[in-house]
Write a protein that holds these residues in place. Structure first.
Motif, PDB file in Angstrom:
ATOM      1  N   LEU A 144       0.722  -1.177  -0.107  1.00  0.00           N
ATOM      2  CA  LEU A 144       0.035  -0.074  -0.175  1.00  0.00           C
ATOM      3  C   LEU A 144       0.937   1.361  -0.013  1.00  0.00           C
ATOM      4  O   LEU A 144       2.034   1.302   0.577  1.00  0.00           O
ATOM      5  CB  LEU A 144      -0.980   0.091   1.163  1.00  0.00           C
ATOM      6  N   ASP A 145       0.372   2.283  -0.866  1.00  0.00           N
ATOM      7  CA  ASP A 145       1.104   3.520  -0.553  1.00  0.00           C
ATOM      8  C   ASP A 145       0.078   4.495  -0.732  1.00  0.00           C
ATOM      9  O   ASP A 145      -1.022   4.449  -1.036  1.00  0.00           O
ATOM     10  CB  ASP A 145       2.151   3.755  -1.933  1.00  0.00           C
ATOM     11  N   CYS A 146       0.593   5.811  -0.617  1.00  0.00           N
ATOM     12  CA  CYS A 146      -0.235   7.138  -0.507  1.00  0.00           C
ATOM     13  C   CYS A 146      -0.059   8.018  -1.587  1.00  0.00           C
ATOM     14  O   CYS A 146       1.193   8.465  -1.793  1.00  0.00           O
ATOM     15  CB  CYS A 146      -0.237   7.686   0.707  1.00  0.00           C
ATOM     16  N   LYS A 147      -0.973   8.518  -2.434  1.00  0.00           N
ATOM     17  CA  LYS A 147      -0.636   9.377  -3.667  1.00  0.00           C
ATOM     18  C   LYS A 147      -1.706  10.718  -3.507  1.00  0.00           C
ATOM     19  O   LYS A 147      -2.846  10.350  -2.931  1.00  0.00           O
ATOM     20  CB  LYS A 147      -0.972   8.772  -4.878  1.00  0.00           C
ATOM     21  N   LEU A 148      -1.325  11.767  -3.838  1.00  0.00           N
ATOM     22  CA  LEU A 148      -2.177  13.052  -3.682  1.00  0.00           C
ATOM     23  C   LEU A 148      -2.609  13.097  -5.385  1.00  0.00           C
ATOM     24  O   LEU A 148      -1.746  13.357  -6.250  1.00  0.00           O
ATOM     25  CB  LEU A 148      -1.289  14.005  -3.332  1.00  0.00           C
ATOM     26  N   ALA A 149      -3.902  13.205  -5.669  1.00  0.00           N
ATOM     27  CA  ALA A 149      -4.533  13.677  -6.810  1.00  0.00           C
ATOM     28  C   ALA A 149      -4.593  15.288  -6.736  1.00  0.00           C
ATOM     29  O   ALA A 149      -5.379  15.562  -6.115  1.00  0.00           O
ATOM     30  CB  ALA A 149      -5.740  13.057  -7.020  1.00  0.00           C
ATOM     31  N   VAL A 150      -3.858  15.681  -7.638  1.00  0.00           N
ATOM     32  CA  VAL A 150      -3.899  17.146  -7.861  1.00  0.00           C
ATOM     33  C   VAL A 150      -4.686  17.663  -9.338  1.00  0.00           C
ATOM     34  O   VAL A 150      -3.905  17.052 -10.383  1.00  0.00           O
ATOM     35  CB  VAL A 150      -2.447  17.853  -8.280  1.00  0.00           C
ATOM     36  N   LEU A 151      -5.804  18.277  -9.021  1.00  0.00           N
ATOM     37  CA  LEU A 151      -6.436  18.675 -10.437  1.00  0.00           C
ATOM     38  C   LEU A 151      -5.997  20.152 -10.776  1.00  0.00           C
ATOM     39  O   LEU A 151      -6.212  21.068  -9.830  1.00  0.00           O
ATOM     40  CB  LEU A 151      -7.942  18.520 -10.079  1.00  0.00           C
ATOM     41  N   ALA A 152      -5.319  20.011 -12.014  1.00  0.00           N
ATOM     42  CA  ALA A 152      -4.686  21.160 -12.415  1.00  0.00           C
ATOM     43  C   ALA A 152      -4.942  21.764 -13.621  1.00  0.00           C
ATOM     44  O   ALA A 152      -5.732  20.802 -14.499  1.00  0.00           O
ATOM     45  CB  ALA A 152      -3.305  21.265 -12.090  1.00  0.00           C
TER      46      ALA A 152
ATOM     47  N   ALA B 173     -16.602  17.416 -12.640  1.00  0.00           N
ATOM     48  CA  ALA B 173     -16.844  16.573 -13.727  1.00  0.00           C
ATOM     49  C   ALA B 173     -15.686  16.055 -14.438  1.00  0.00           C
ATOM     50  O   ALA B 173     -14.861  16.791 -15.117  1.00  0.00           O
ATOM     51  CB  ALA B 173     -17.801  17.411 -14.676  1.00  0.00           C
ATOM     52  N   PHE B 174     -15.365  14.597 -14.172  1.00  0.00           N
ATOM     53  CA  PHE B 174     -14.131  14.177 -14.386  1.00  0.00           C
ATOM     54  C   PHE B 174     -14.068  13.568 -16.060  1.00  0.00           C
ATOM     55  O   PHE B 174     -12.975  13.193 -16.375  1.00  0.00           O
ATOM     56  CB  PHE B 174     -13.975  12.807 -13.580  1.00  0.00           C
ATOM     57  N   ASP B 175     -15.233  13.939 -16.851  1.00  0.00           N
ATOM     58  CA  ASP B 175     -15.248  13.692 -18.200  1.00  0.00           C
ATOM     59  C   ASP B 175     -14.470  14.714 -18.981  1.00  0.00           C
ATOM     60  O   ASP B 175     -14.404  15.986 -18.696  1.00  0.00           O
ATOM     61  CB  ASP B 175     -16.704  13.592 -18.796  1.00  0.00           C
ATOM     62  N   GLY B 176     -13.420  14.215 -19.788  1.00  0.00           N
ATOM     63  CA  GLY B 176     -12.491  15.018 -20.349  1.00  0.00           C
ATOM     64  C   GLY B 176     -11.186  15.527 -19.682  1.00  0.00           C
ATOM     65  O   GLY B 176     -10.321  16.102 -20.437  1.00  0.00           O
ATOM     66  N   ILE B 177     -10.994  14.798 -18.317  1.00  0.00           N
ATOM     67  CA  ILE B 177      -9.697  15.000 -17.824  1.00  0.00           C
ATOM     68  C   ILE B 177      -8.772  14.068 -18.447  1.00  0.00           C
ATOM     69  O   ILE B 177      -9.054  13.019 -18.730  1.00  0.00           O
ATOM     70  CB  ILE B 177      -9.665  14.771 -16.272  1.00  0.00           C
ATOM     71  N   VAL B 178      -7.388  14.679 -18.581  1.00  0.00           N
ATOM     72  CA  VAL B 178      -6.275  13.839 -19.164  1.00  0.00           C
ATOM     73  C   VAL B 178      -5.395  13.493 -18.067  1.00  0.00           C
ATOM     74  O   VAL B 178      -5.310  14.578 -17.226  1.00  0.00           O
ATOM     75  CB  VAL B 178      -5.647  14.236 -20.327  1.00  0.00           C
ATOM     76  N   ALA B 179      -4.569  12.768 -18.079  1.00  0.00           N
ATOM     77  CA  ALA B 179      -3.339  12.547 -17.012  1.00  0.00           C
ATOM     78  C   ALA B 179      -2.016  13.114 -17.662  1.00  0.00           C
ATOM     79  O   ALA B 179      -1.807  13.056 -18.799  1.00  0.00           O
ATOM     80  CB  ALA B 179      -3.302  11.102 -16.832  1.00  0.00           C
ATOM     81  N   TYR B 180      -1.447  13.946 -16.543  1.00  0.00           N
ATOM     82  CA  TYR B 180      -0.176  14.547 -17.118  1.00  0.00           C
ATOM     83  C   TYR B 180       0.800  13.308 -17.099  1.00  0.00           C
ATOM     84  O   TYR B 180       1.743  13.611 -18.306  1.00  0.00           O
ATOM     85  CB  TYR B 180       0.223  15.382 -16.114  1.00  0.00           C
ATOM     86  N   GLN B 181       0.903  12.409 -16.347  1.00  0.00           N
ATOM     87  CA  GLN B 181       1.813  11.337 -16.487  1.00  0.00           C
ATOM     88  C   GLN B 181       0.957  10.251 -17.230  1.00  0.00           C
ATOM     89  O   GLN B 181      -0.088   9.775 -16.995  1.00  0.00           O
ATOM     90  CB  GLN B 181       2.276  10.686 -15.292  1.00  0.00           C
TER      91      GLN B 181
ATOM     92  N   ARG C 186      -6.201   6.833 -13.950  1.00  0.00           N
ATOM     93  CA  ARG C 186      -6.683   7.429 -13.140  1.00  0.00           C
ATOM     94  C   ARG C 186      -7.910   8.572 -13.039  1.00  0.00           C
ATOM     95  O   ARG C 186      -8.661   8.557 -11.833  1.00  0.00           O
ATOM     96  CB  ARG C 186      -5.482   8.343 -12.351  1.00  0.00           C
ATOM     97  N   ALA C 187      -8.073   9.034 -14.067  1.00  0.00           N
ATOM     98  CA  ALA C 187      -9.519   9.941 -14.137  1.00  0.00           C
ATOM     99  C   ALA C 187     -10.635   8.880 -13.931  1.00  0.00           C
ATOM    100  O   ALA C 187     -11.608   9.669 -13.322  1.00  0.00           O
ATOM    101  CB  ALA C 187      -9.017  10.823 -15.431  1.00  0.00           C
ATOM    102  N   GLU C 188     -10.621   7.833 -14.716  1.00  0.00           N
ATOM    103  CA  GLU C 188     -11.848   7.013 -14.325  1.00  0.00           C
ATOM    104  C   GLU C 188     -11.776   6.521 -12.981  1.00  0.00           C
ATOM    105  O   GLU C 188     -12.988   6.574 -12.515  1.00  0.00           O
ATOM    106  CB  GLU C 188     -11.721   5.751 -15.534  1.00  0.00           C
ATOM    107  N   THR C 189     -10.988   6.092 -12.439  1.00  0.00           N
ATOM    108  CA  THR C 189     -10.998   5.795 -10.891  1.00  0.00           C
ATOM    109  C   THR C 189     -11.380   6.952 -10.219  1.00  0.00           C
ATOM    110  O   THR C 189     -12.270   6.715  -9.212  1.00  0.00           O
ATOM    111  CB  THR C 189      -9.470   5.273 -10.561  1.00  0.00           C
ATOM    112  N   LEU C 190     -10.866   8.156 -10.432  1.00  0.00           N
ATOM    113  CA  LEU C 190     -11.298   9.358  -9.513  1.00  0.00           C
ATOM    114  C   LEU C 190     -12.950   9.471  -9.970  1.00  0.00           C
ATOM    115  O   LEU C 190     -13.705   9.964  -8.791  1.00  0.00           O
ATOM    116  CB  LEU C 190     -10.803  10.662  -9.852  1.00  0.00           C
TER     117      LEU C 190
END
Length: 342
Positions: free
Chosen positions: A73-81, A235-243, A249-253
């Protein structure tokens, strides 16, 4: 007299002659006895170490074949930018990979979390415990009835029916919240405790396991930390991942946001205090009731035409309602729905 002396001398010679063999036999007997006494323990320890090593290697080989590690298990921070006018999600690692056994001191809880890896799916990539059935005739329900009957015999009130799902959630998320609080120090909370005005923001902790992702690193447990405002209105539709490796991860969020909006008690929470002198813009206070029934003041950004300050501009960038300004990374969230109470 001389004869007696000769006998004594002869006896002494015999004793001196047998002295060395007796001592050798004694030493050999002691050594053999010690080896024989500890031979079982020695063999058992050797076989135990070898068996543990072989077992770990076999488990690692099986995990490599399945391309997943359900005991990490690890911890990650989701930053919406907003990156050059594009709605983007960034994943920042807060806490590295840890073993479940090192996080959960209760091995039963660690085993329960690990079992969840077999039940998650693409539509529900987060840890979920089913609620208690009303007509439950399982062994647990029978044991609960027997326990209440025993309590009644001693004049104690029966324990009220408790939602087992909530208990399991607290057992799962309490150690994660403590771990995040340990490594994500909030020194501004000390300033708030001495009376300095601070904004209080709430972050949501979701324990996800993206089993559908064809990535060995990602197929493990992640405690994703997201700002509550993003899950509330984004609204997470249309969000792209920087990495590129976090493209799913957008679908997961989005799945987590839907579950959080339906029942916020399913996930953990972490609070962060920021001095008002460090932020600009308009924020309103909303008292949110937690699981203990305590109403905690949470600050939310003002939304609508009357919002002022650069924070409102940053929050509007991600929605597309405000002209995107090319710049570096700017934290943002969807601005369109009014604040709601939980």
């Amino acid at each position: 007299m001389s004869e007696i002396s000769d006998l004594i001398i002869k006896g002494r010679e015999l004793l001196d002659f047998e002295k060395l063999p007796d001592l050798a036999v004694l030493v050999i007997g002691v050594v053999v006895g010690l080896i024989g006494k500890n031979l079982y323990t020695l063999v058992k320890n050797i076989l135990g170490v070898a068996g543990s090593f072989i077992g770990r290697m076999a488990a690692g080989y099986w995990q490599d074949i399945r391309r997943e590690t359900p005991n990490v298990l690890d911890c990650k921070l989701a930053v919406l930018a907003d990156v050059e006018g594009t709605r983007t999600v960034l994943m920042d690692s807060l806490i590295g990979s840890r073993s479940l056994a090192s996080i959960y001191l209760n091995p039963r809880t660690a085993f329960g979390v690990r079992i969840q890896a077999f039940f998650v799916k693409r539509e529900r990539p987060y840890v979920y415990f089913a609620p208690i059935k009303h007509n439950d005739r399982s062994l647990t329900a029978r044991f609960r009835a027997w326990r209440n009957a025993r309590r009644a015999q001693f004049g104690l009130p029966p324990l009220p029916p408790v939602d087992t799902r909530q208990i399991k959630y607290r057992r799962v998320y309490a150690p994660i919240e403590a771990m995040i609080g340990q490594y994500l120090t909030n020194e501004w909370a000390v300033q708030m405790s001495i009376g300095e005005p601070c904004y209080v923001f709430r972050f949501v902790v979701a324990l996800v396991y993206e089993k559908h992702a064809d990535d060995y690193v990602d197929r493990q447990f992640h405690a994703v930390l997201v700002w509550e405002e993003a899950l509330r209105h984004m609204a997470f539709d249309g969000i792209v991942a920087y990495q590129p490796e976090y493209g799913h991860r957008a679908e997961t969020l989005r799945r987590v946001a839907e579950a959080w909006r339906s029942d916020p008690r399913q996930f953990g929470t972490v609070f962060m205090m920021v001095p008002k002198s460090n932020l600009c813009g308009d924020y309103v206070v909303e008292r949110v009731e937690n699981q203990a029934g305590i109403r905690i003041p949470i600050h939310r950004p003002v939304r609508g035409e009357g919002a002022a300050g650069p924070d409102a501009v940053l929050l509007a960038r991600l929605t597309g309602r405000h002209p995107a300004v090319p710049s570096d990374l700017a934290v943002a969230s969807d601005a369109g729905a009014p604040a709601e109470t939980l």
